[in-house]
Scaffold this active site. Structure first.
Site, PDB file in Angstrom:
ATOM      1  N   LYS A 106       0.843  -1.214   0.000  1.00  0.00           N
ATOM      2  CA  LYS A 106       0.000   0.000   0.000  1.00  0.00           C
ATOM      3  C   LYS A 106       0.872   1.256   0.000  1.00  0.00           C
ATOM      4  CE  LYS A 106      -2.334  -0.992   3.796  1.00  0.00           C
ATOM      5  NZ  LYS A 106      -1.823  -2.323   4.113  1.00  0.00           N
ATOM      6  N   ARG A 149      12.220  -9.813   3.814  1.00  0.00           N
ATOM      7  CA  ARG A 149      12.572  -8.472   4.322  1.00  0.00           C
ATOM      8  C   ARG A 149      13.327  -8.587   5.646  1.00  0.00           C
ATOM      9  NH1 ARG A 149       7.444  -4.653   4.996  1.00  0.00           N
ATOM     10  NH2 ARG A 149       6.595  -4.939   2.953  1.00  0.00           N
ATOM     11  N   ARG A 154      11.061  -2.725  10.950  1.00  0.00           N
ATOM     12  CA  ARG A 154       9.975  -2.363  11.862  1.00  0.00           C
ATOM     13  C   ARG A 154       9.816  -3.437  12.925  1.00  0.00           C
ATOM     14  NH1 ARG A 154       4.856  -0.868   8.161  1.00  0.00           N
ATOM     15  NH2 ARG A 154       3.871  -1.998   9.853  1.00  0.00           N
ATOM     16  N   ARG A 212      -0.913  -9.753  12.383  1.00  0.00           N
ATOM     17  CA  ARG A 212      -1.417  -8.625  11.584  1.00  0.00           C
ATOM     18  C   ARG A 212      -2.327  -9.129  10.459  1.00  0.00           C
ATOM     19  NH1 ARG A 212       3.966  -6.020   9.856  1.00  0.00           N
ATOM     20  NH2 ARG A 212       2.663  -4.587   8.658  1.00  0.00           N
TER      21      ARG A 212
HETATM   22  P1  AMP Z   1       0.692  -0.193   8.928  1.00  0.00           P
HETATM   23  O1  AMP Z   1       1.934   0.642   8.801  1.00  0.00           O
HETATM   24  O2  AMP Z   1      -0.465   0.350   8.159  1.00  0.00           O
HETATM   25  O3  AMP Z   1       0.952  -1.648   8.664  1.00  0.00           O
HETATM   26  O4  AMP Z   1       0.244  -0.088  10.470  1.00  0.00           O
HETATM   27  C1  AMP Z   1       1.109  -0.519  11.500  1.00  0.00           C
HETATM   28  C2  AMP Z   1       0.314  -0.706  12.779  1.00  0.00           C
HETATM   29  O5  AMP Z   1      -0.272   0.539  13.178  1.00  0.00           O
HETATM   30  C3  AMP Z   1      -0.859  -1.666  12.689  1.00  0.00           C
HETATM   31  O6  AMP Z   1      -0.472  -3.030  12.845  1.00  0.00           O
HETATM   32  C4  AMP Z   1      -1.742  -1.186  13.840  1.00  0.00           C
HETATM   33  O7  AMP Z   1      -1.230  -1.595  15.096  1.00  0.00           O
HETATM   34  C5  AMP Z   1      -1.553   0.337  13.745  1.00  0.00           C
HETATM   35  N1  AMP Z   1      -2.553   0.927  12.832  1.00  0.00           N
HETATM   36  C6  AMP Z   1      -2.330   1.538  11.633  1.00  0.00           C
HETATM   37  N2  AMP Z   1      -3.469   1.954  11.081  1.00  0.00           N
HETATM   38  C7  AMP Z   1      -4.457   1.605  11.944  1.00  0.00           C
HETATM   39  C8  AMP Z   1      -5.879   1.740  11.931  1.00  0.00           C
HETATM   40  N3  AMP Z   1      -6.513   2.317  10.904  1.00  0.00           N
HETATM   41  N4  AMP Z   1      -6.563   1.248  13.006  1.00  0.00           N
HETATM   42  C9  AMP Z   1      -5.940   0.693  14.050  1.00  0.00           C
HETATM   43  N5  AMP Z   1      -4.614   0.506  14.114  1.00  0.00           N
HETATM   44  C10 AMP Z   1      -3.866   0.951  13.075  1.00  0.00           C
END
Ligand code: AMP
Length: 172
Positions: free
Chosen positions: A13, A127, A139, A150
């Site tokens: 994304k 990765r 990360r 996740r």
């Molecule tokens: P991402 O970078 O989008 O993979 O997000 C990393 C982490 O941030 C996720 O695993 C969640 O813990 C938190 N997170 C990001 N976006 C959201 C969201 N819209 N709702 C809840 N938690 C989020």
């Protein structure tokens, strides 16, 4: 142009959002990035979010909704934005509908990236191995164990949410 980019973790994304940013000149609003910034700044919401993120679970809706709505009000979103990683639950989708309606604006499109789960797991393992060998940044939630959580969370709370009576939609 106001877009939402959905898809499982590791689907790319962020990479696709950056291409759209370069093409359309609108900002990428990544909730993951905003939360990681909050963690780095040791703000109250960041400290609250850190342990949840490290486990691969979702940060409470009210925290994320507040982070996004504050960001949508910045001047740089006047010509649009790409929401990357938000909404992830029905409650978030409904809050987004409401916040956009309050501002008299609408989404133009919701794009969903679909990637085979085995390919996602291979990508994450790759990765993690690459970062370990090169000593590069990784990360804290990009390891195979947390990644599986996740993916489960995505399946249960985001993918299923699309089938609910209030689907994430672009026509409201
Ligand atoms: P991402 O970078 O989008 O993979 O997000 C990393 C982490 O941030 C996720 O695993 C969640 O813990 C938190 N997170 C990001 N976006 C959201 C969201 N819209 N709702 C809840 N938690 C989020």
């Amino acid at each position: 142009m106001r877009l939402v980019l959905l898809g499982p973790p590791g689907a790319g994304k962020g990479t696709q959002a950056k291409k759209i940013v370069a093409r359309l000149g609108i900002p990428q609003l990544s909730t993951g990035d905003m939360l990681r910034e909050a963690v780095a700044s040791r703000s109250t919401s960041g400290l609250r979010a850190k342990h949840i993120m490290d486990r691969g679970e979702l940060v409470p809706d009210e925290v994320v909704v507040s982070v996004v709505t504050n960001r949508i009000d910045h001047l740089d979103t006047a010509n649009g934005f790409i929401l990357d990683g938000f909404p992830r639950t029905v409650t978030q989708a409904e809050a987004l509908d409401q916040e956009l309606a309050t501002r008299g604006i609408k989404l133009d499109a919701v794009l969903e990236l679909e990637v085979d789960e085995d390919a996602l797991l291979d990508r994450i393992r790759g990765r993690a191995e690459e970062a370990t060998t090169s000593g590069g940044y990784i990360r804290s939630d990009d390891n195979p164990e947390v990644f599986k959580t996740r993916l489960d969370v995505y399946r249960a709370q985001t993918a299923l949410a699309k089938l609910s009576p209030h689907p994430m939609r672009s026509d409201t």
